[in-house]
Design an enzyme around this catalytic site. Structure first.
Site, PDB file in Angstrom:
ATOM      1  N   HIS A 155      -0.453  -3.634  -1.550  1.00  0.00           N
ATOM      2  CA  HIS A 155       0.931  -3.973  -1.223  1.00  0.00           C
ATOM      3  C   HIS A 155       1.811  -2.726  -1.182  1.00  0.00           C
ATOM      4  O   HIS A 155       2.722  -2.624  -0.354  1.00  0.00           O
ATOM      5  CB  HIS A 155       1.486  -4.949  -2.254  1.00  0.00           C
TER       6      HIS A 155
ATOM      7  N   HIS B  37      -5.419  -4.374  -5.784  1.00  0.00           N
ATOM      8  CA  HIS B  37      -4.681  -5.369  -4.993  1.00  0.00           C
ATOM      9  C   HIS B  37      -3.220  -4.947  -4.842  1.00  0.00           C
ATOM     10  O   HIS B  37      -2.670  -4.937  -3.734  1.00  0.00           O
ATOM     11  CB  HIS B  37      -4.782  -6.721  -5.691  1.00  0.00           C
ATOM     12  N   GLU B  38      -2.606  -4.566  -5.958  1.00  0.00           N
ATOM     13  CA  GLU B  38      -1.202  -4.193  -5.924  1.00  0.00           C
ATOM     14  C   GLU B  38      -0.979  -2.935  -5.087  1.00  0.00           C
ATOM     15  O   GLU B  38       0.029  -2.811  -4.386  1.00  0.00           O
ATOM     16  CB  GLU B  38      -0.674  -3.987  -7.343  1.00  0.00           C
TER      17      GLU B  38
END
Length: 709
Positions: free
Chosen positions: A505, A501-502
């Site tokens: 980003h 997920h990170e």
């Protein structure tokens, strides 16, 4: 995580990770893993060497406490100088060069300096640095707040928009957002109305603080003997305090309550805990929320909106509350049949285990978990043995390289604030062009921020010299090390999902090529910002990816077995439609109270609950509105946002990647059409251009319906 709306001048949520990637397949994984394993040793050898600067980065690390405060004061002084200069331009002489360009340049130059002051409070091991950083943030926040209310600046910017001398479409969007930001602070109102707006804002902040403080200060707990807590993990029970008579204390905190509701075999215990948790701060917070909603409506109407939901959603992807209601209704209706099947299965299971006791909302988590355990032969404790962090990282780097054409190279000798921290340059795989930098601060330590998050340290921007300022990002996580401090530990599967997920980003931040820091990287529509991160999570459940990121910790040549990969895929795609219905219930509640006046909040929840939850009533004696922080701070009128990004990410994955998860053509299209232009164009336009149509909920629903429990 946190929202960026109204805060991206200070702390955009970003994330980053990296590793050397020039090989392919198993050779790449083994070579990179070996490289990563010796990082701490290399660092210790080089830590006394002269530190190298990162070309193009204005980020400063290892400032002293006094230097942080001096830099904060310098930032404020320089900002005032530029603002005063812009404000002095006569309204009939405004041009792009004397109004817009100085403001844009100021934002681009100061963003990394502001972050240099702010991020030490999250990562420093020294209390004096954390305090100085927090104080610097307070000063800068107060200054930026004052700047956002400067009528003289608003008037010259507004005068420029009247002239309409646009440089290009992106510049026009930037200026429109500047004007919008000023006007959402009331700069287009009369002085008396502006004073009323400030008074309402202060009341809203005070009410929000009291609501959250009541929850934080609530120290209630329940006492149970061991027989009443059967099913809870031994390690959980060991961590509980005891009363004088030897009973175990269950604090009414979300972590403890969730554990009881998921694992406890005793139905009466689950019900007692759910009821007690659901009545925290009962009448007090209910009254506060009612007042808070009324004040928000008044605030929005002063600004020309019909209700607070209209005000909040105007700057988000749906644009109108009606679009949100339609979105929630479509998903809820599509899930009804599956939810009914699930409810029947759960009722039957409870009847077998507990007899004729009726199924209640307090039973949902426990029996969903039971069904999942019966349906999937997964031992996540065993799976953890196959997920050493260095191997997981090397696999992520390989996936990101193959999909988006990015190469991560570690920089030896870069200045860092702790020996665990690693720095990477990110280059285009084809041209070798430097695209940005990334800091990884992965391991937990005393004094460090205790959540996984991402911070944008420098945003993409076009400077006055015509050069493209490159992005810099910091990923902060809380991974645990092994006893041997020269090696890193094993990750839980949930931590792997978090890292993917990170990295979504990180890729988003690095690949963005906006010309203005205000609309760059993670400073984009808050409904859009989570879509790339949600998208990359999908790779956690694919056999191709699981093979790349896994290897038995005692022999990394042995990845997770094929049958386990298939089970993880099925488990990841499965869900509880009832749990999702519960989320939709909260989103609908949030929208209604922020869309209409004089709502009886308690009665509204009682009405919505059985309607959305297929007849399951709210548990008597509970008041969900009294312990629902998202509607108070951070997600007011925007609780739908997480589901929104999840649905659209599912559409992208299903349409472009599910048949070929290593599809670089689709990955490069996503990089160039979506990530590079996010913020520059309207998000729906960006996604529609990539998909060839408007985003849809259909793929999300179909994916969930594949795996009926």
């Amino acid at each position: 995580m946190t929202e960026n709306e109204g805060k991206c001048e200070k702390m955009s949520k970003l994330k980053r990770g990296g590793g050397l990637l020039a090989f392919t397949g198993a050779a790449a994984v083994l070579a990179i893993a070996a490289n990563l394993a010796i990082t701490v040793i290399k660092y210790r050898k080089e830590k006394n060497a002269k530190k190298i600067d990162l070309a193009g980065s204005k980020v400063r690390v290892n400032l002293s406490a006094s230097e942080i405060l001096k830099l904060a004061d310098k930032i404020i002084a320089e900002s005032n100088k530029v603002y005063n200069s812009v404000a002095s331009v006569p309204l009939n002489k405004v041009t792009y060069a004397n109004v817009i360009a100085p403001l844009s340049e100021l934002q681009a130059q100061q963003f990394p300096l502001i972050q240099s002051c702010v991020f030490p409070k999250l990562v420093s091991t020294r209390e004096d640095l954390r305090k100085a950083s927090a104080e610097a943030e307070r000063r800068i926040d107060a200054h930026l707040d004052a700047c956002s209310k400067r009528e003289d600046i608003y008037l010259v910017v507004k005068a420029f928009t009247v002239k309409g001398e646009w440089m290009n479409a992106e510049a026009k969007r930037f200026v429109q957002i500047l004007v919008r930001d000023f006007e959402r602070n009331g700069l287009n109102l009369t002085a008396s109305k502006r004073e009323e707006l400030l008074r309402l804002r202060a009341q809203i902040d005070e009410l929000s603080f009291r609501y959250i403080q009541n929850l934080n200060n609530d120290g209630m707990f329940l006492l149970f003997n061991k027989a009443e807590l059967v099913g809870l993990p031994p390690e959980f029970l060991k961590g509980l305090d005891k009363s004088e008579d030897g009973k175990l204390k269950i604090p009414l905190r979300s972590h403890h309550v969730t554990a009881v509701l998921e694992f406890c075999q005793v139905g009466t215990t689950r019900q007692m805990v759910y009821r007690a948790y659901g009545n925290r701060c009962g009448d007090i917070n209910l009254s506060i929320l009612e007042s808070l909603v009324q004040q928000r409506h008044k605030y929005a109407r002063l600004l020309g909106y019909s209700c607070y939901a209209e005000y909040a959603i105007d700057v988000r992807m749906p644009k109108t509350p009606k679009k949100v209601f339609d979105f929630l209704t479509d998903i809820s209706t599509s899930l009804t049949d599956l939810a009914m099947k699930e409810l029947d299965i759960l009722k039957d299971l409870k009847k077998k285990e507990e007899g004729e006791f009726p199924f209640g909302i307090e039973d949902l988590l426990y029996y969903v978990k039971k069904i999942e355990e019966q349906g999937y032969d997964l031992d996540f404790g065993e799976i953890k043995q196959y997920l050493p962090i260095n191997l997981v990282l090397s696999g992520i780097f390989k996936i990101v390289q193959d999909l988006f054409g990015l190469r991560f190279e570690e920089i030896a000798g870069a200045d860092v604030w702790h020996y665990d921290v690693r720095v990477f340059s990110v280059l285009d795989l084809g041209s070798n062009e430097l695209l940005g930098y990334c800091y990884l601060d992965l391991f937990s330590r005393e004094g460090k921020y205790d959540h996984t998050c991402v911070l944008a340290l420098q945003n993409s921007a076009l400077t006055s010299s015509g050069a493209q300022q490159i992005p810099v990002a910091l990923l902060i996580s809380q991974c645990q090390k092994d006893d041997d401090s020269s090696t890193s530990g094993l990750l839980r599967f949930s931590e792997v999902v978090s890292l993917f997920h990170e990295f979504g980003h990180v890729v988003q931040q690095i690949c963005n090529r906006a010309s203005f820091a205000r609309i760059s990287g993670l400073c984009v529509d808050p409904d859009f910002v989570e879509i790339p991160a949600r998208l990359l999570e999908n790779w956690c459940y694919e056999s191709y990816s699981l093979k790349l990121i896994s290897g038995f910790h005692q022999d990394i040549t042995k990845p997770i077995k094929d049958d386990i990969c298939k089970s993880i895929k099925r488990w990841g795609a499965s869900f509880s439609a009832l749990k999702l219905k519960q989320k939709i219930l909260c989103c609908r509640f949030d929208q209604i109270i922020h869309s209409a006046d004089n709502i009886d909040i308690q009665e509204l929840f009682k009405h919505l609950h059985p309607m959305e939850m297929l007849g399951l009533p709210i548990l008597e004696g509970t008041s969900p509105a009294s312990y629902f922080p998202p509607v108070v701070i951070g997600y007011e009128a925007a609780c739908y946002s997480g589901l929104w990004s999840e649905v659209f990410a599912a559409d992208i994955f299903s349409s472009k990647f599910c048949n070929d998860v290593s599809n670089q053509h689709a990955g490069m299209q996503f990089r160039n059409k979506v990530l590079a232009t996010a913020g520059v164009k309207d998000p729906i336009e960006v996604l529609s251009d990539f998909l060839g149509r408007e985003p849809s909920i259909q793929a999300y629903i179909e994916n969930k319906a594949k795996y009926v429990l």
